[in-house]
Structures are given as C-alpha cells and as structure tokens.
Design a protein around this motif. Structure first.
Motif, short mmCIF file in Angstrom:
data_model
loop_
_atom_site.label_atom_id
_atom_site.label_comp_id
_atom_site.label_asym_id
_atom_site.label_seq_id
_atom_site.Cartn_x
_atom_site.Cartn_y
_atom_site.Cartn_z
N MET A 94 0.81 -1.21 0.00
CA MET A 94 0.00 0.00 0.00
C MET A 94 0.85 1.27 0.00
N ASP A 95 2.19 1.08 0.01
CA ASP A 95 3.09 2.24 -0.03
C ASP A 95 4.32 1.85 -0.83
N ILE A 96 5.02 2.87 -1.37
CA ILE A 96 6.17 2.58 -2.23
C ILE A 96 7.27 1.83 -1.49
N GLN A 97 7.37 1.99 -0.16
CA GLN A 97 8.43 1.29 0.56
C GLN A 97 8.29 -0.23 0.47
N ASN A 98 7.10 -0.72 0.18
CA ASN A 98 6.92 -2.17 0.02
C ASN A 98 7.71 -2.72 -1.16
N HIS A 99 8.06 -1.85 -2.09
CA HIS A 99 8.74 -2.30 -3.30
C HIS A 99 10.19 -1.83 -3.36
N TYR A 100 10.69 -1.28 -2.25
CA TYR A 100 12.09 -0.86 -2.22
C TYR A 100 13.03 -2.06 -2.38
N TYR A 101 14.16 -1.82 -3.02
CA TYR A 101 15.30 -2.74 -3.07
C TYR A 101 14.98 -4.11 -3.69
N GLY A 102 13.93 -4.16 -4.49
CA GLY A 102 13.57 -5.42 -5.14
C GLY A 102 12.92 -6.42 -4.22
N HIS A 103 12.48 -5.98 -3.04
CA HIS A 103 11.91 -6.93 -2.07
C HIS A 103 10.64 -7.59 -2.59
N SER A 104 9.72 -6.78 -3.11
CA SER A 104 8.46 -7.37 -3.57
C SER A 104 8.69 -8.27 -4.79
N ALA A 105 9.68 -7.95 -5.61
CA ALA A 105 9.98 -8.79 -6.76
C ALA A 105 10.49 -10.16 -6.32
N VAL A 106 11.35 -10.18 -5.31
CA VAL A 106 11.86 -11.44 -4.78
C VAL A 106 10.74 -12.24 -4.15
N LEU A 107 9.90 -11.59 -3.35
CA LEU A 107 8.80 -12.30 -2.70
C LEU A 107 7.81 -12.85 -3.72
N ALA A 108 7.58 -12.10 -4.79
CA ALA A 108 6.68 -12.59 -5.84
C ALA A 108 7.26 -13.83 -6.50
N ALA A 109 8.55 -13.81 -6.80
CA ALA A 109 9.18 -14.97 -7.43
C ALA A 109 9.09 -16.18 -6.51
N TYR A 110 9.33 -15.99 -5.22
CA TYR A 110 9.25 -17.10 -4.27
C TYR A 110 7.82 -17.62 -4.15
N GLN A 166 -5.17 2.26 -1.98
CA GLN A 166 -4.35 2.85 -0.92
C GLN A 166 -3.00 3.29 -1.45
N TYR A 167 -2.43 2.49 -2.33
CA TYR A 167 -1.11 2.77 -2.88
C TYR A 167 -1.11 4.07 -3.69
N TYR A 168 -2.08 4.23 -4.56
CA TYR A 168 -2.07 5.37 -5.47
C TYR A 168 -2.74 6.62 -4.91
N ALA A 169 -3.60 6.49 -3.90
CA ALA A 169 -4.34 7.65 -3.41
C ALA A 169 -4.16 7.89 -1.92
N ALA A 170 -4.58 6.94 -1.10
CA ALA A 170 -4.62 7.18 0.35
C ALA A 170 -3.23 7.35 0.96
N SER A 171 -2.28 6.50 0.59
CA SER A 171 -0.95 6.55 1.20
C SER A 171 -0.20 7.84 0.91
N PRO A 172 -0.19 8.35 -0.34
CA PRO A 172 0.49 9.63 -0.57
C PRO A 172 -0.11 10.77 0.24
N LEU A 173 -1.43 10.78 0.42
CA LEU A 173 -2.07 11.83 1.21
C LEU A 173 -1.67 11.71 2.68
N ALA A 174 -1.64 10.48 3.19
CA ALA A 174 -1.26 10.28 4.60
C ALA A 174 0.19 10.71 4.82
N LYS A 175 1.06 10.40 3.88
CA LYS A 175 2.47 10.77 4.02
C LYS A 175 2.64 12.28 3.94
N ALA A 176 1.90 12.93 3.04
CA ALA A 176 1.98 14.38 2.92
C ALA A 176 1.52 15.06 4.20
N ALA A 177 0.50 14.51 4.83
CA ALA A 177 0.01 15.08 6.09
C ALA A 177 1.08 15.02 7.17
N MET A 178 1.85 13.93 7.20
CA MET A 178 2.94 13.82 8.17
C MET A 178 4.04 14.84 7.87
#
Length: 359
Positions: A1-17, A290-302
């Motif tokens: 739901m946030d870009i950090q989920n895809h940092y450093y190729g983590h989601s790509a590795v988990l998808a392959a597994y 959440q990824y494309y709409a809600a999360s960026p708004l929540a992060k901007a508020a912080m």
C-alpha cells in the motif's frame, strides 16, 4: 500500500518465491531494511492506523527475535515473515547456487540519503581499507555517486566502485547477493543491513573503521551499536577477531545472530507468504487504491505537520535532525510509481555486467 513495500527489489523477490510473475500491491507495510530500533517507529511512522486491524492491513516485520526492539513493546501488532534476502537465498540454493570468494574483499561504506548526508574523512577511510584489504570492490549508494568528493576519495585509493542501483530497481537485491555471495569478506564502517545480509549467508563480515557522521546523530549511537551487537565489530580488521573469539568462531557467531535478526525462523512457505501479503487468487483492489491515493495523502500530512509523529518515531527516522523542509526539497520522491517488473526465471545473480552497474 506504499512505495516502501517495493524498495530494493523486495516485492519482486517475494513474488518470485510465491510463484507469481510480478509483484502485487501488499495489504499492509513491509519492513525495508534492518534497523537498530523498532521498524514500527523507523519505517511505519507515516501510517499510524495500519496494523490496528491485522485482518485488513498488516505490519510485516522481518523478525521478532531482534536485540534492538521487542514486539511486546509496540501498541500495534506485527507479523514476522523473514527478510526478503533469505527468500532469495532459498530460491538460489534450489538452483544449486553456493557462495564463492572470487570477487575478493567487498567494502560497503555507510551512506547517507537525499535527506541526511554522511560527512567525515572519506579519503582516510578509503586508504585504511586499501591498507587492510588491498584494492577492494566498494559498493556505493547511488546517491553518494553524485558526490565527486566521495567518489574520488575511494577511486583514488585504488578501489573499484560499483552500485546496486536505485532503491526502486527490482534487481537491487540480486546485485547485493552477487556481491556478498562472491566476496572473500564483506566489511563496513557502520553496522547496517548489508553487514547482516553478508553474515546471514555465511560470508565473513565485520564492522571497522571510522563510522563517519550521520546528520545530528551523536557518538553514543555508534557506541550503542557496538555494545548491543559486539559479534559484528572488530578492533583488529586485519585478523577479523572480535572480543574473546578467534576469527572463525566470530564468523559463526555473527552468522547465527544475523539469521536471527533477519528472521530465518519466520520464513513462510509460498502459500502462507501469499496469504500474509494479501496476495489471493486475484489481485485485491483495496491495496491498489491505498497505494495510489490514500498513502500519498497520509504521508503528505505527516510531512506538512498536519499529523504528528511520536517522539520515538521522529528520533528513529531522522537521527534527531528531521525537518519538513528536507522532504520538501524532494517533493516527488514519495509519489507512487507503477509496480516493478518481476524477476526473470530462473532467478540468477550470474550476470556481472548487469549485476554491477558502474557509476
């Protein structure tokens, strides 16, 4: 739901597994690096509501066996799933992969970010590395490669500079595995994720040299790292010996500790991993919204101070020097991007030209 989920190729590795051709949106937040403090404070502070109902969105951490924090101290529930690098290790071992030392010594300098820079005598550290290990492969953070003072300090000392790439590159973790999987020794001047990765897969790994200065962080922070994780620190980089141990015993102790810190006992089988990530038979629409709409708004508020972080979260994230102005210098850095591509099958690190892009 946030870009950090895809940092450093983590989601790509988990998808392959997990048997998927490419990553999906994760129903929650995934820890993206080893941290000496709580990942709830260090990585998830922008989303204080995530984890309140784990049935909908989970806080996915690597381990519940870390020395630096305890899940019992958190107000939100966390789910331990293990570090993506250990899933990558499983994928590679299933294909007959094993470690080698053909790259020789590898050094990973402690790096800054676009928000907080690391300062200090890089040239002195580079010369010390050359004296102890000889000309080494030095893996630079891609943002440090934009600083001529830093790059010249290392190249002038005779080192070969490489980078694992940008944090949004799905092959980032493969490049790291190529380095640590073929290193005779992996060293750094500060205990960090790369040191844990190397030790976890059985590579000799140690912390030594000038730790340099990170933002407004005090020297006591480095002292606390040494006191809490002495297995990784050595006062004698030439021998690799740590307090009360020989080099071989020190490597075994470091490997056992690294695997615990990275959650080797929490690794899931493919079906259970898909369930933990919210990856059902068909993609779930909710995490995508959440990824494309809600999360960026929540992060901007912080960032703008409309939502307040806890004091613990601010300290964990910023080394005591957080300012919204730092984030506003890079207003597009946190915007969501299309999901990364999946990894090629079979997964391999044996392509040095692609694995080690030069600066």
């Amino acid at each position: 739901m946030d870009i950090q989920n895809h940092y450093y190729g983590h989601s790509a590795v988990l998808a392959a597994y997990a048997g998927l051709s490419r990553p999906r949106h994760i129903a929650g937040l995934l820890q993206h690096g080893w941290t000496a403090t709580s990942p709830v404070a260090a990585h998830f502070a922008d989303f204080p509501r995530v984890g309140e109902d784990p049935r909908q969105r989970r806080l996915l951490v690597w381990s519940h066996g870390c020395r630096g924090w305890s899940p019992d101290d958190e107000t939100r529930a966390t789910t331990a799933v293990g570090a993506p690098v250990l899933y990558l290790e499983r994928l590679l071992q299933a294909q007959g992969w094993s470690r080698s030392d053909r790259l020789g010594p590898v050094f990973v300098p402690f790096h800054g970010t676009r928000l907080v820079r690391v300062t200090g005598a890089h040239a002195d550290l580079a010369r010390q590395v050359a004296k102890v290990d000889g000309p080494s492969t030095v893996c630079m953070h891609h943002e440090d490669l934009t600083d001529p003072e830093i790059t010249s300090a290392w190249s002038d000392a005779g080192h070969r500079l490489v980078t694992a790439g940008r944090r949004d590159d799905p092959r980032f973790l493969l490049r790291i595995m190529h380095l640590i999987g073929n290193a005779s020794r992996v060293s750094s001047n500060r205990l960090s994720t790369a040191v844990l990765y190397a030790a976890a897969i059985g590579a000799p790994a140690a912390v030594w040299g000038d730790p340099l200065t990170f933002g407004a962080q005090s020297a006591s922070a480095v002292d606390e790292l040494r006191a809490t994780w002495p297995e990784f620190h050595t006062a004698d980089p030439a021998s690799g010996e740590r307090p009360d141990t020989g080099a071989a015993d020190a490597d075994d102790a470091a490997t056992a500790l690294a695997r615990r810190e990275l959650g080797a006992d929490a690794l899931l089988e493919p079906d259970a991993l898909r369930a933990a990530l919210g990856w059902g038979r068909t993609p779930n629409v909710g995490p995508g919204i959440q990824y494309y709409a809600a999360s960026p708004l929540a992060k901007a508020a912080m960032v703008l101070g409309l939502t307040k972080r806890s004091e613990q979260s601010t300290q964990a994230m910023s080394a005591g020097s957080f300012s919204p102005m730092l984030w506003l210098r890079n207003p597009l850095a946190a915007l969501p991007r299309p999901l990364p591509k999946g990894l090629r099958t079979p997964v391999t690190t044996e392509d040095p030209a692609e694995a080690l892009p030069r600066p």
